[in-house]
Design an enzyme around this catalytic site. Structure first.
Site, mmCIF file in Angstrom:
data_model
loop_
_atom_site.group_PDB
_atom_site.id
_atom_site.type_symbol
_atom_site.label_atom_id
_atom_site.label_comp_id
_atom_site.label_asym_id
_atom_site.label_seq_id
_atom_site.Cartn_x
_atom_site.Cartn_y
_atom_site.Cartn_z
ATOM 1 N N GLN A 44 86.457 78.493 -61.950
ATOM 2 C CA GLN A 44 86.849 79.329 -60.808
ATOM 3 C C GLN A 44 85.719 80.286 -60.452
ATOM 4 O O GLN A 44 84.935 80.682 -61.315
ATOM 5 C CB GLN A 44 88.115 80.111 -61.151
HETATM 6 N N1 LIG Z 1 93.614 61.756 -59.866
HETATM 7 C C1 LIG Z 1 92.908 62.399 -60.788
HETATM 8 N N2 LIG Z 1 93.202 63.685 -61.068
HETATM 9 C C2 LIG Z 1 92.463 64.308 -62.009
HETATM 10 C C3 LIG Z 1 91.399 63.676 -62.692
HETATM 11 N N3 LIG Z 1 90.847 64.567 -63.543
HETATM 12 C C4 LIG Z 1 91.540 65.704 -63.425
HETATM 13 N N4 LIG Z 1 92.524 65.555 -62.499
HETATM 14 C C5 LIG Z 1 93.467 66.583 -62.070
HETATM 15 O O1 LIG Z 1 92.737 67.635 -61.468
HETATM 16 C C6 LIG Z 1 93.340 68.894 -61.773
HETATM 17 C C7 LIG Z 1 92.333 69.813 -62.435
HETATM 18 O O2 LIG Z 1 91.985 69.273 -63.696
HETATM 19 P P1 LIG Z 1 91.325 70.174 -64.845
HETATM 20 O O3 LIG Z 1 90.945 69.277 -65.939
HETATM 21 O O4 LIG Z 1 92.198 71.340 -65.165
HETATM 22 O O5 LIG Z 1 90.044 70.710 -64.064
HETATM 23 P P2 LIG Z 1 88.993 71.813 -64.544
HETATM 24 O O6 LIG Z 1 87.664 71.405 -64.006
HETATM 25 O O7 LIG Z 1 89.072 71.994 -66.038
HETATM 26 O O8 LIG Z 1 89.513 73.096 -63.786
HETATM 27 P P3 LIG Z 1 89.252 74.658 -64.113
HETATM 28 O O9 LIG Z 1 89.801 74.930 -65.476
HETATM 29 O O10 LIG Z 1 89.980 75.369 -63.037
HETATM 30 O O11 LIG Z 1 87.784 74.905 -64.035
HETATM 31 C C8 LIG Z 1 94.543 68.579 -62.660
HETATM 32 O O12 LIG Z 1 95.688 68.518 -61.850
HETATM 33 C C9 LIG Z 1 94.216 67.206 -63.229
HETATM 34 O O13 LIG Z 1 95.380 66.466 -63.542
HETATM 35 C C10 LIG Z 1 91.102 62.300 -62.362
HETATM 36 O O14 LIG Z 1 90.189 61.653 -62.868
HETATM 37 N N5 LIG Z 1 91.893 61.738 -61.392
#
Ligand SMILES: Nc1nc2c(ncn2[C@@H]2O[C@H](COP(=O)(O)OP(=O)(O)OP(=O)(O)O)[C@@H](O)[C@H]2O)c(=O)[nH]1
Length: 271
Positions: free
Chosen positions: A155
């Site tokens: 974020q």
């Molecule tokens: N369709 C799809 N959704 C995904 C994939 N990877 C993650 N998501 C979705 O994207 C959203 C964010 O995923 P996170 O893994 O929390 O992303 P992050 O980069 O760690 O996010 P922050 O902690 O906010 O920095 C979630 O709803 C996941 O389920 C993917 O390969 N395909």
């Protein structure tokens, strides 16, 4: 303790690899980390600080399993580049990392440890308890590496803290939501800024074009073009690769991690 034991210990201690996982919020960093660890990815929460996970990774020293054949793009550099050692004092970030490294060393046998970093910075450090004997249980043609995965929240309010985690990074995994076309310019700017950081100069770069399971996702080739991976001067002296992947299905992740570990180990471990 005999000389051989001491040498082996030095060797074992050197087989640790520090991977920093960055990218914009919602890119899929935590989901990918969980997939690497074989954990369910259905329920993930935004990371409000950072999390550290360890993963023991075995590389087989046969010519086939050592190959980088499945990588999609690299800059074609020789793999014997020496790792850059950054000895500059790091003010707050260094102290924070020392605290966490101490925590890492002290908490190996526990499952979780929590450090209070105030309102915006939380750390949940989950150390997979792997017996030290795991290192000596490898076959002759196998080498065990302990990967430390630092998943930092993406974020905008947290991005200012990214610099606190650069120190001693062997590999940077930069995760992109390939369906988030409107933020590609911001992605490009954030990555470009990261690569200008002196403490990341020696780090191998793995770009993960995540969410390839979504219909509107840009391909890894399209993202490579958006980022200027093949055209910008700042990538010329960098070991990098880009892989399309999906944290949901796991597609592309084993190959990508294999490439990253192989690239790092061929640069920084002499034996
Ligand atoms: N369709 C799809 N959704 C995904 C994939 N990877 C993650 N998501 C979705 O994207 C959203 C964010 O995923 P996170 O893994 O929390 O992303 P992050 O980069 O760690 O996010 P922050 O902690 O906010 O920095 C979630 O709803 C996941 O389920 C993917 O390969 N395909």
């Amino acid at each position: 303790m005999g000389l051989l034991t001491i040498l082996k210990k030095v060797k074992e201690d050197e087989k640790e690899i520090r991977l920093l996982i960055l990218g914009l919020d919602n890119a899929g960093k935590t989901s990918i980390t969980k997939k690497f660890l074989g954990q369910p990815v259905e329920t993930v929460e935004p990371t409000l600080g950072f999390s550290i996970q360890t993963l023991d990774y075995v590389v087989r020293n046969t010519s086939s399993s050592n190959s980088h054949g499945s990588r999609e793009h690299t800059n074609g550099l020789d793999s014997d580049t020496t790792k850059t050692a950054d000895t500059e004092a790091i003010a707050e970030g260094e102290q924070e990392q020392k605290d966490n490294n101490n925590n890492d060393n002290n908490e190996k046998d526990t499952t979780t440890a929590t450090i209070d970093h105030g309102a915006t910075q939380q750390c949940i450090s989950t150390i997979n308890a792997v017996p030290p004997a795991a290192f000596s249980n490898c076959h002759d043609d196998e080498q065990l590496y302990r990967l430390h995965l630092w998943d930092i929240g993406g974020q905008s309010s947290i991005r200012a803290y990214w610099r606190n985690y650069f120190e001693k990074t062997d590999g940077l995994i930069f995760v992109i939501d390939s369906s988030d076309k409107h933020r590609m310019e911001l992605v490009q700017e954030e990555l470009s800024t990261l690569l200008q950081q002196e403490r990341l100069q020696g780090a191998t770069l793995l770009v993960l074009a995540n969410k390839q399971d979504l219909k509107n996702a840009l391909t890894s080739d399209e993202i490579a073009t958006e980022l200027g991976l093949n055209s910008k001067i700042q990538y010329r002296n960098r070991h990098w690769a880009i892989y399309g992947c999906s944290a949901m299905s796991g597609q592309g992740l084993p190959e990508a991690l294999e490439w990253l570990v192989q690239d790092i180990t061929s640069r920084i471990f002499l034996f």
